[in-house]
Design an enzyme around this catalytic site. Structure first.
Site, PDB file in Angstrom:
ATOM      1  N   TYR A   1      47.920  39.469  26.141  1.00 21.72           N
ATOM      2  CA  TYR A   1      47.746  38.675  27.314  1.00 21.72           C
ATOM      3  C   TYR A   1      48.897  37.570  27.322  1.00 21.72           C
ATOM      4  O   TYR A   1      49.694  37.498  28.404  1.00 21.72           O
ATOM      5  CB  TYR A   1      46.572  37.947  27.043  1.00 21.72           C
ATOM      6  CG  TYR A   1      46.394  36.976  28.674  1.00 21.72           C
ATOM      7  CD1 TYR A   1      46.482  37.622  29.849  1.00 21.72           C
ATOM      8  CD2 TYR A   1      46.322  35.608  28.523  1.00 21.72           C
ATOM      9  CE1 TYR A   1      46.419  36.750  30.792  1.00 21.72           C
ATOM     10  CE2 TYR A   1      46.032  34.620  29.572  1.00 21.72           C
ATOM     11  CZ  TYR A   1      46.208  35.212  30.681  1.00 21.72           C
ATOM     12  OH  TYR A   1      46.097  34.569  31.885  1.00 21.72           O
ATOM     13  N   SER A  38      51.050  31.888  32.897  1.00 18.82           N
ATOM     14  CA  SER A  38      49.994  31.038  32.547  1.00 18.82           C
ATOM     15  C   SER A  38      50.752  30.385  31.227  1.00 18.82           C
ATOM     16  O   SER A  38      51.994  30.677  30.561  1.00 18.82           O
ATOM     17  CB  SER A  38      48.903  32.155  31.664  1.00 18.82           C
ATOM     18  OG  SER A  38      48.371  31.423  30.671  1.00 18.82           O
TER      19      SER A  38
HETATM   20  P1  NAP Z   1      39.511  35.898  38.520  1.00 15.88           P
HETATM   21  O1  NAP Z   1      38.730  34.867  39.309  1.00 15.88           O
HETATM   22  O2  NAP Z   1      39.043  36.967  37.527  1.00 15.88           O
HETATM   23  O3  NAP Z   1      40.623  36.462  39.497  1.00 15.88           O
HETATM   24  C1  NAP Z   1      41.104  37.766  39.210  1.00 15.88           C
HETATM   25  C2  NAP Z   1      41.614  38.482  40.417  1.00 15.88           C
HETATM   26  O4  NAP Z   1      42.313  39.778  40.239  1.00 15.88           O
HETATM   27  C3  NAP Z   1      40.343  38.849  41.263  1.00 15.88           C
HETATM   28  O5  NAP Z   1      40.426  38.745  42.477  1.00 15.88           O
HETATM   29  C4  NAP Z   1      40.198  40.331  40.854  1.00 15.88           C
HETATM   30  O6  NAP Z   1      39.466  41.012  42.016  1.00 15.88           O
HETATM   31  C5  NAP Z   1      41.671  40.887  40.672  1.00 15.88           C
HETATM   32  N1  NAP Z   1      41.896  41.967  40.040  1.00 15.88           N
HETATM   33  C6  NAP Z   1      41.517  42.008  38.773  1.00 15.88           C
HETATM   34  N2  NAP Z   1      41.814  43.433  38.463  1.00 15.88           N
HETATM   35  C7  NAP Z   1      42.202  44.134  39.561  1.00 15.88           C
HETATM   36  C8  NAP Z   1      42.879  45.357  39.673  1.00 15.88           C
HETATM   37  N3  NAP Z   1      42.841  46.307  38.788  1.00 15.88           N
HETATM   38  N4  NAP Z   1      43.191  45.476  41.073  1.00 15.88           N
HETATM   39  C9  NAP Z   1      43.444  44.730  41.831  1.00 15.88           C
HETATM   40  N5  NAP Z   1      42.950  43.420  41.680  1.00 15.88           N
HETATM   41  C10 NAP Z   1      42.380  43.104  40.428  1.00 15.88           C
HETATM   42  O7  NAP Z   1      40.565  35.124  37.615  1.00 15.88           O
HETATM   43  P2  NAP Z   1      41.543  34.013  37.965  1.00 15.88           P
HETATM   44  O8  NAP Z   1      41.606  32.831  37.067  1.00 15.88           O
HETATM   45  O9  NAP Z   1      41.574  33.590  39.423  1.00 15.88           O
HETATM   46  O10 NAP Z   1      43.008  34.806  37.939  1.00 15.88           O
HETATM   47  C11 NAP Z   1      44.078  34.539  38.407  1.00 15.88           C
HETATM   48  C12 NAP Z   1      45.443  34.840  37.851  1.00 15.88           C
HETATM   49  O11 NAP Z   1      45.521  33.589  37.082  1.00 15.88           O
HETATM   50  C13 NAP Z   1      45.455  35.836  36.801  1.00 15.88           C
HETATM   51  O12 NAP Z   1      46.782  36.481  36.741  1.00 15.88           O
HETATM   52  C14 NAP Z   1      45.459  35.162  35.515  1.00 15.88           C
HETATM   53  O13 NAP Z   1      46.037  35.550  34.541  1.00 15.88           O
HETATM   54  C15 NAP Z   1      46.031  33.817  35.872  1.00 15.88           C
HETATM   55  N6  NAP Z   1      45.493  32.433  35.113  1.00 15.88           N
HETATM   56  C16 NAP Z   1      44.318  32.076  35.006  1.00 15.88           C
HETATM   57  C17 NAP Z   1      44.000  31.092  34.187  1.00 15.88           C
HETATM   58  C18 NAP Z   1      42.530  30.632  33.902  1.00 15.88           C
HETATM   59  O14 NAP Z   1      42.159  30.070  33.129  1.00 15.88           O
HETATM   60  N7  NAP Z   1      41.622  31.173  34.829  1.00 15.88           N
HETATM   61  C19 NAP Z   1      44.800  30.398  33.264  1.00 15.88           C
HETATM   62  C20 NAP Z   1      46.179  30.867  33.531  1.00 15.88           C
HETATM   63  C21 NAP Z   1      46.596  31.981  34.157  1.00 15.88           C
HETATM   64  P3  NAP Z   1      38.545  42.458  41.851  1.00 15.88           P
HETATM   65  O15 NAP Z   1      37.594  42.205  40.802  1.00 15.88           O
HETATM   66  O16 NAP Z   1      37.984  42.181  43.348  1.00 15.88           O
HETATM   67  O17 NAP Z   1      39.598  43.541  41.847  1.00 15.88           O
END
Ligand code: NAP
Length: 267
Positions: free
Chosen positions: A155, A142
């Site tokens: 985070y 990130s």
């Molecule tokens: P998201 O839609 O909330 O996706 C998170 C994913 O992680 C979901 O598929 C969730 O699935 C899974 N997950 C959460 N806890 C878990 C656990 N204990 N075991 C297995 N799977 C788990 O958010 P996203 O934005 O796509 O996030 C993906 C990545 O991008 C993350 O690493 C986040 O830090 C990074 N990121 C996001 C942003 C942003 O602004 N969105 C910016 C920078 C980086 P389940 O709930 O089904 O387990």
């Protein structure tokens, strides 16, 4: 149209957001998939749609990566499934509150997912990649990894770990033909924000990228051979300058004597 398989991509956090889009894009690029997250029915729906649309072989593994037993099962898959050629370490959670408003147990859970699970899965995958002389890892970090003041500090720290770990692996593994990319998304329109404690509607829309565009840019960066991809950054020279400044420090970070300014201050 069914194309020749590029091997199997294992994607964590594939049930929603960024991970689900990687699944879509990688299936269309000819990868078979292993989709991992806790929510089995969302994974099943995605797997069915992508199998119908692309004809790829798609397996679903419901697992909580914060749980030692589930994580162990996944490590075993990575150690034994010879078809896996790409690991996408995407599962992660964030937080937006400062220390005084945060629960330490939640912070520990975040470290276990963002740091511990990513590390263990990488350690499980790399020896096999090295043995077969090829393989790739995409680590979703990130921008808070280099701008930890923006959101919750644990985070930011967890994503700084992802970046530093990735940079170290790039040095260790590049000669072994293993690619490791760190992706540093800025704010991206996913469920992440609601889970992290700030609804997406409260984030200024001019800094939020649609998840599809973020993933397509990150994959373009992968194709370009980038080690670090910052999808929003307009001018890549800005990152190169930042990285060059870090490299310039290297020869002077560890020396026999303290710097003159400390000797002078100590009299
Ligand atoms: P998201 O839609 O909330 O996706 C998170 C994913 O992680 C979901 O598929 C969730 O699935 C899974 N997950 C959460 N806890 C878990 C656990 N204990 N075991 C297995 N799977 C788990 O958010 P996203 O934005 O796509 O996030 C993906 C990545 O991008 C993350 O690493 C986040 O830090 C990074 N990121 C996001 C942003 C942003 O602004 N969105 C910016 C920078 C980086 P389940 O709930 O089904 O387990």
């Amino acid at each position: 149209m069914t194309q020749h398989s590029k091997g199997t991509a294992l994607i964590t956090g594939a049930s929603s957001g960024i991970g689900a889009i990687y699944a879509d894009r990688l299936a269309r690029r000819g990868y078979d998939l292993i989709l991992v997250a806790r929510n089995q029915s969302r994974l099943n729906d995605l797997a069915k749609r992508l199998t119908d649309e692309t004809g790829r072989a798609i397996e679903v593994v419901a697992a909580d990566l914060g749980n030692k037993h589930d994580l162990g099962r996944l490590e075993q898959v990575l150690q034994t499934d010879a078809s896996i050629t790409l690991l996408v370490n995407n599962a992660g959670v964030g937080a937006t509150a400062p220390l005084l408003d945060s629960d330490i147990d939640k912070m520990e859970e975040m470290i276990m997912l963002n740091v511990n699970a990513l590390t263990r899965l990488t350690y499980a995958a790399v020896p096999r990649f090295v043995a077969r002389g090829t393989g790739a890892i995409i680590n979703i970090a990130s921008i808070v990894g280099i701008a930890p003041e923006l959101l919750n500090g644990v985070y930011g720290g967890s994503k700084a770990f992802v970046l530093a770990f990735t940079q170290s692996l790039q040095k260790e593994l590049s000669e072994k033909n293993i690619r490791v990319q760190a992706v540093l998304p800025g704010a991206t329109a996913t469920d992440f924000w609601g889970t992290a404690g700030t609804p997406l509607e409260h984030v200024p829309s001019e800094i939020v990228m649609p998840a599809e565009e973020m993933v397509d840019a990150a994959l373009a960066g992968f194709d370009l051979g980038e080690q670090v991809t910052i999808p929003a950054l307009p001018n890549v020279a800005d990152w190169e300058l930042y990285e060059a400044a870090r490299q310039k420090l290297m020869p002077n970070l560890s020396l026999r004597a303290p710097a003159a300014r400390y000797l002078n201050a100590a009299g």
